[in-house]
Design a protein around this motif. Sequence first.
Motif, PDB file in Angstrom:
ATOM      1  N   THR A 153      41.196   3.152  61.171  1.00  0.00           N
ATOM      2  CA  THR A 153      41.075   3.249  62.622  1.00  0.00           C
ATOM      3  C   THR A 153      40.767   4.699  62.965  1.00  0.00           C
ATOM      4  O   THR A 153      41.459   5.611  62.499  1.00  0.00           O
ATOM      5  CB  THR A 153      42.371   2.806  63.323  1.00  0.00           C
ATOM      6  OG1 THR A 153      42.566   1.400  63.090  1.00  0.00           O
ATOM      7  CG2 THR A 153      42.296   3.054  64.821  1.00  0.00           C
ATOM      8  N   LYS A 163      33.910  -0.363  67.320  1.00  0.00           N
ATOM      9  CA  LYS A 163      34.242  -0.766  68.681  1.00  0.00           C
ATOM     10  C   LYS A 163      33.371  -0.118  69.753  1.00  0.00           C
ATOM     11  O   LYS A 163      33.147  -0.713  70.811  1.00  0.00           O
ATOM     12  CB  LYS A 163      35.715  -0.433  68.980  1.00  0.00           C
ATOM     13  CG  LYS A 163      36.710  -1.077  68.037  1.00  0.00           C
ATOM     14  CD  LYS A 163      36.654  -2.579  68.079  1.00  0.00           C
ATOM     15  CE  LYS A 163      37.209  -3.129  69.373  1.00  0.00           C
ATOM     16  NZ  LYS A 163      37.305  -4.608  69.363  1.00  0.00           N
ATOM     17  N   GLU A 174      38.303   0.329  64.879  1.00  0.00           N
ATOM     18  CA  GLU A 174      39.659  -0.213  64.974  1.00  0.00           C
ATOM     19  C   GLU A 174      39.856  -1.279  63.906  1.00  0.00           C
ATOM     20  O   GLU A 174      39.180  -2.305  63.900  1.00  0.00           O
ATOM     21  CB  GLU A 174      39.909  -0.806  66.358  1.00  0.00           C
ATOM     22  CG  GLU A 174      41.333  -1.297  66.555  1.00  0.00           C
ATOM     23  CD  GLU A 174      41.593  -1.776  67.975  1.00  0.00           C
ATOM     24  OE1 GLU A 174      42.739  -1.672  68.430  1.00  0.00           O
ATOM     25  OE2 GLU A 174      40.644  -2.252  68.629  1.00  0.00           O
ATOM     26  N   VAL A 209      38.002   4.777  71.266  1.00  0.00           N
ATOM     27  CA  VAL A 209      38.200   4.164  69.953  1.00  0.00           C
ATOM     28  C   VAL A 209      36.831   3.879  69.344  1.00  0.00           C
ATOM     29  O   VAL A 209      36.008   3.169  69.934  1.00  0.00           O
ATOM     30  CB  VAL A 209      39.009   2.861  70.065  1.00  0.00           C
ATOM     31  CG1 VAL A 209      39.124   2.190  68.702  1.00  0.00           C
ATOM     32  CG2 VAL A 209      40.394   3.134  70.634  1.00  0.00           C
TER      33      VAL A 209
END
Length: 294
Positions: free
Chosen positions: A121, A156, A151, A148
């Motif tokens: 992540t 994302k 993830e 982000v």
Amino acid sequence: FRRILISQGLDLSFKQNSYSGYSYTLAKEGESSKMDSDSFFVRKFQDIDAAGVARKATEKALSRLNAKQLKTGHYAVVIDREVVPQLFAMMDGYFSAQEVFEGKSLFQGKLNQKIAGENLTVLDDPFDERGPSLRPFDSEGAPSQKTVLIEKGVLKNFLTNLEYAKKMNLPHTAHAARSPASPMGISTSNLVFAKGEKSLQQLLAKYDKVVHLTSLTGGLHAGFKESSGDFSLPAEGFLYENGKNTGPIDQFVMSGNVMGLLAGIDELGNEYNKEGNSTIAPDVLIKSLSFAGA
């Protein structure tokens, strides 16, 4: 200090303080010689530990003396947390919506698809004071925000400025970047990897033979092809067998592809690298990469 003035009336500025420095040590023993370095990055002058940095640089240089050549083959590899920023800099541009729009990103067409191991992540965080790219707004004056990027292995978001958010109908992430003499572009701020649960020693002991990669000796420019993601990089480190350090190794080249590197992430360590790097990352264990040596 940074100030942005726009003819429509916008006038924004901010400043930040930091102190950084480096120590380089050359160690020699017989015919063997190695140079290594260490550095510091602090926000307060009184936090500078010059003696500690010099001592660490010396320890690192001494540990690399009398290295042996690694035998050619495929090995599991732990990329040291201080090297992760150099290696993962290869893919920074792939997150740019501009590069996606221009067909230069290997992440094109992969939004909301799995591109890495489930334990990866990555967050772009312009507010993290451990990194040098701290900023309250981007080069267009848009308020900064956390974004982000990956993830649990899934891509994302792409990073955008005003132009490419509109062109590609993507969320505006406020990542416009430019210098005084350059056109407006898109750039990451501080990339923050989520940590894992294992110590460095546990990562090094997971497989029978593990290369601990501690230095890229030739940089990325000559050994990385951005268009394909292929890399072939001279490196140095240490060979571990059944969790035990058998000594330093050098004169080898690590090869692979960025997409394979991401997919091959096995585990991440539980400690971050030193402050002062725009990529804040732990040690990363890759299941297998190709090494050309003896």
